[in-house]
Scaffold this motif. Structure first.
Motif, PDB file in Angstrom:
ATOM      1  N   GLY A 227       4.648  -9.885  -6.805  1.00  0.00           N
ATOM      2  CA  GLY A 227       6.048  -9.504  -6.731  1.00  0.00           C
ATOM      3  C   GLY A 227       6.254  -8.240  -5.914  1.00  0.00           C
ATOM      4  N   ALA A 228       5.375  -7.266  -6.086  1.00  0.00           N
ATOM      5  CA  ALA A 228       5.501  -6.024  -5.337  1.00  0.00           C
ATOM      6  C   ALA A 228       5.298  -6.270  -3.843  1.00  0.00           C
ATOM      7  CB  ALA A 228       4.505  -4.992  -5.854  1.00  0.00           C
ATOM      8  N   ARG A 229       4.349  -7.113  -3.482  1.00  0.00           N
ATOM      9  CA  ARG A 229       4.114  -7.411  -2.061  1.00  0.00           C
ATOM     10  C   ARG A 229       5.343  -8.082  -1.446  1.00  0.00           C
ATOM     11  NH1 ARG A 229      -1.131  -8.869  -3.848  1.00  0.00           N
ATOM     12  NH2 ARG A 229      -0.537 -11.084  -3.818  1.00  0.00           N
ATOM     13  N   ALA A 230       5.940  -9.024  -2.185  1.00  0.00           N
ATOM     14  CA  ALA A 230       7.142  -9.688  -1.671  1.00  0.00           C
ATOM     15  C   ALA A 230       8.290  -8.698  -1.520  1.00  0.00           C
ATOM     16  CB  ALA A 230       7.546 -10.823  -2.614  1.00  0.00           C
ATOM     17  N   ALA A 231       8.389  -7.765  -2.449  1.00  0.00           N
ATOM     18  CA  ALA A 231       9.494  -6.808  -2.437  1.00  0.00           C
ATOM     19  C   ALA A 231       9.430  -5.873  -1.240  1.00  0.00           C
ATOM     20  CB  ALA A 231       9.492  -5.994  -3.727  1.00  0.00           C
ATOM     21  N   VAL A 232       8.235  -5.448  -0.852  1.00  0.00           N
ATOM     22  CA  VAL A 232       8.115  -4.427   0.193  1.00  0.00           C
ATOM     23  C   VAL A 232       7.806  -5.014   1.564  1.00  0.00           C
ATOM     24  CG1 VAL A 232       7.269  -2.836  -1.568  1.00  0.00           C
ATOM     25  CG2 VAL A 232       5.629  -3.946  -0.048  1.00  0.00           C
ATOM     26  N   ALA A 233       7.697  -6.335   1.664  1.00  0.00           N
ATOM     27  CA  ALA A 233       7.337  -6.951   2.942  1.00  0.00           C
ATOM     28  C   ALA A 233       8.282  -6.497   4.053  1.00  0.00           C
ATOM     29  CB  ALA A 233       7.379  -8.478   2.819  1.00  0.00           C
ATOM     30  N   GLY A 234       7.726  -5.991   5.119  1.00  0.00           N
ATOM     31  CA  GLY A 234       8.505  -5.581   6.281  1.00  0.00           C
ATOM     32  C   GLY A 234       9.124  -4.208   6.190  1.00  0.00           C
ATOM     33  N   ALA A 235       8.920  -3.499   5.080  1.00  0.00           N
ATOM     34  CA  ALA A 235       9.562  -2.200   4.885  1.00  0.00           C
ATOM     35  C   ALA A 235       8.758  -1.079   5.538  1.00  0.00           C
ATOM     36  CB  ALA A 235       9.741  -1.901   3.405  1.00  0.00           C
ATOM     37  N   ALA A 236       9.480  -0.135   6.138  1.00  0.00           N
ATOM     38  CA  ALA A 236       8.852   1.084   6.657  1.00  0.00           C
ATOM     39  C   ALA A 236       8.814   2.159   5.583  1.00  0.00           C
ATOM     40  CB  ALA A 236       9.614   1.589   7.874  1.00  0.00           C
ATOM     41  N   VAL A 237       9.841   2.182   4.732  1.00  0.00           N
ATOM     42  CA  VAL A 237       9.916   3.151   3.643  1.00  0.00           C
ATOM     43  C   VAL A 237      10.270   2.411   2.363  1.00  0.00           C
ATOM     44  CG1 VAL A 237      10.940   5.306   2.814  1.00  0.00           C
ATOM     45  CG2 VAL A 237      10.759   4.899   5.278  1.00  0.00           C
ATOM     46  N   VAL A 238       9.550   2.709   1.292  1.00  0.00           N
ATOM     47  CA  VAL A 238       9.794   2.104  -0.015  1.00  0.00           C
ATOM     48  C   VAL A 238      10.166   3.216  -0.987  1.00  0.00           C
ATOM     49  CG1 VAL A 238       8.769   0.842  -1.948  1.00  0.00           C
ATOM     50  CG2 VAL A 238       8.183   0.218   0.416  1.00  0.00           C
ATOM     51  N   TYR A 239      11.234   2.994  -1.755  1.00  0.00           N
ATOM     52  CA  TYR A 239      11.692   3.958  -2.755  1.00  0.00           C
ATOM     53  C   TYR A 239      11.466   3.353  -4.135  1.00  0.00           C
ATOM     54  CZ  TYR A 239      14.200   5.822   1.303  1.00  0.00           C
ATOM     55  OH  TYR A 239      14.532   6.309   2.553  1.00  0.00           O
ATOM     56  N   HIS A 240      10.664   4.020  -4.943  1.00  0.00           N
ATOM     57  CA  HIS A 240      10.355   3.528  -6.284  1.00  0.00           C
ATOM     58  C   HIS A 240      11.323   4.175  -7.273  1.00  0.00           C
ATOM     59  CE1 HIS A 240       8.556   2.616 -10.011  1.00  0.00           C
ATOM     60  NE2 HIS A 240       7.344   3.112  -9.850  1.00  0.00           N
ATOM     61  N   CYS A 241      12.361   3.425  -7.633  1.00  0.00           N
ATOM     62  CA  CYS A 241      13.356   3.883  -8.608  1.00  0.00           C
ATOM     63  C   CYS A 241      13.367   2.987  -9.841  1.00  0.00           C
ATOM     64  CB  CYS A 241      14.744   3.908  -7.976  1.00  0.00           C
ATOM     65  SG  CYS A 241      14.914   4.985  -6.542  1.00  0.00           S
ATOM     66  N   VAL A 242      12.279   2.289 -10.078  1.00  0.00           N
ATOM     67  CA  VAL A 242      12.209   1.342 -11.193  1.00  0.00           C
ATOM     68  C   VAL A 242      12.019   2.101 -12.502  1.00  0.00           C
ATOM     69  CG1 VAL A 242      10.953  -0.609 -12.174  1.00  0.00           C
ATOM     70  CG2 VAL A 242      11.186  -0.394  -9.690  1.00  0.00           C
ATOM     71  N   ASN A 243      12.743   1.689 -13.514  1.00  0.00           N
ATOM     72  CA  ASN A 243      12.508   2.189 -14.856  1.00  0.00           C
ATOM     73  C   ASN A 243      12.490   0.993 -15.796  1.00  0.00           C
ATOM     74  OD1 ASN A 243      11.970   4.051 -16.835  1.00  0.00           O
ATOM     75  ND2 ASN A 243      13.830   5.242 -16.518  1.00  0.00           N
ATOM     76  N   VAL A 244      11.999   1.196 -16.990  1.00  0.00           N
ATOM     77  CA  VAL A 244      11.935   0.118 -17.985  1.00  0.00           C
ATOM     78  C   VAL A 244      12.423   0.682 -19.315  1.00  0.00           C
ATOM     79  CG1 VAL A 244      10.024  -1.031 -16.817  1.00  0.00           C
ATOM     80  CG2 VAL A 244       9.526   0.640 -18.611  1.00  0.00           C
TER      81      VAL A 244
END
Length: 316
Positions: free
Chosen positions: A58-75
């Motif tokens: 899931g993480a690989r699919a989410a960031v595919a093609g991105a130059a910058v990734v922002y991790h704002c996930v909470n649970v």
């Protein structure tokens, strides 16, 4: 020839992730906003995507093609100690494989009890709580990944949120609707202690700025935060804006109230020190380095109360 702007991917569509997505669009970036459902109101210029970033796939699919990734996930609060390390592992691996920079939204938890000392980026990490130690361990791993050259990482730490769409905050859903409708307003701990709040739009502006400046990488920054005020002072500001007195109920020790149920408060009990000692955040480093200025608290309250007024009207 038109300029091709690199993709910025925001993981997590809570108040911070959503505000950040809007801010990045305003700055001219193509934006992908990721959560587990991929649903939600349409945001101009934002592609919504469904992915479970707690899994490597899931993480690989989410960031595919991105130059910058922002991790704002909470649970869910009671799941953080178990789940947040899994999310970190998946997101770090995916961003590294993609060659993307990683910008992480962080908390003040790693500092632990400061006994009222002003928190700067140089404050020691002395957390003793489960969630504080977990956050400190995560942050140490992020910075180690950067030092080891696996990928470029930067962390932006925020105080408690305040702002439109911010419900689960000590200055959010338990307080402002009650203040607007004349109900009893809970106040945690000692209401005469200064307590920093970071406006959600300043969270977004700070993270977006870090995302645009690779020279910021490899360290922790405090996101732009207005000078701390006491809870009593903040309530007085709210009273002047609502035109009605606030009926304060002091919550002197952890117990369920408002939207914070027994499960949440049982987990929050170890963090209650944040309301029995001053919580003062200094954000002068990022302000001076990148010309940012925190929104005055009065302005933040105006926008927040206006949003809550509309929210209450829509849910009558």
């Amino acid at each position: 020839m038109a300029t091709i702007h690199p993709l910025h991917t925001v993981l997590g569509s809570g108040p911070a992730g959503t505000a950040l997505a809007r801010e990045l669009v305003r700055r001219g970036h193509p934006v992908r906003l990721v959560d587990r459902s991929g649903s939600g109101p349409a945001l101009e210029g934002v592609e919504r995507c469904a992915a479970d970033v707690a899994t490597a796939e899931g993480a690989r699919a989410a960031v595919a093609g991105a130059a910058v990734v922002y991790h704002c996930v909470n649970v869910g609060y009671h799941l953080q100690v178990e789940v947040m390390p899994k999310i970190q592992e998946a997101v770090l691996g995916a961003a590294e494989a993609e060659g993307a920079r990683l910008v992480v939204l962080d908390t003040l938890y790693p500092y632990g009890e400061t006994h009222g000392a002003v928190m700067t980026e140089g404050t020691p990490w002395n957390a003793t709580t489960r969630k504080g130690r977990m956050r400190a361990d995560l942050d140490a791993r992020y910075l180690a990944a950067h030092r080891e050259g696996r990928l470029r990482v930067v962390l932006g730490r925020s105080a408690d949120f305040v702002g439109p769409e911010v419900l689960n905050s000590t200055l959010g859903g338990a307080v402002l609707p009650a203040a607007l409708t004349g109900q009893s307003v809970p106040a945690l701990g000692d209401i005469d202690l200064p307590h920093s709040y970071t406006y959600i739009e300043d969270v977004a502006a700070g993270l977006a700025t870090l995302g645009e400046h690779p020279d910021a990488d490899g360290r922790v920054w405090h996101l732009p935060t207005a000078p701390a005020r006491t809870t009593r002072e903040i309530f007085a500001l709210v009273e002047r804006r609502t035109g009605r007195p606030i009926d304060v109920t002091v919550v002197a020790e952890p117990r369920p109230f408002g939207p914070f149920d027994e499960t949440f408060m049982a987990e929050y009990a170890e963090m209650f020190y944040q309301h029995t000692e001053p919580q003062i955040l200094d954000s002068s480093a990022i302000e001076q380095a990148y010309g940012l200025a925190p929104t005055p608290l009065e302005t933040a309250l105006d926008a927040t109360l206006a949003w809550y007024g509309e929210f209450l009207a829509a849910h009558r």
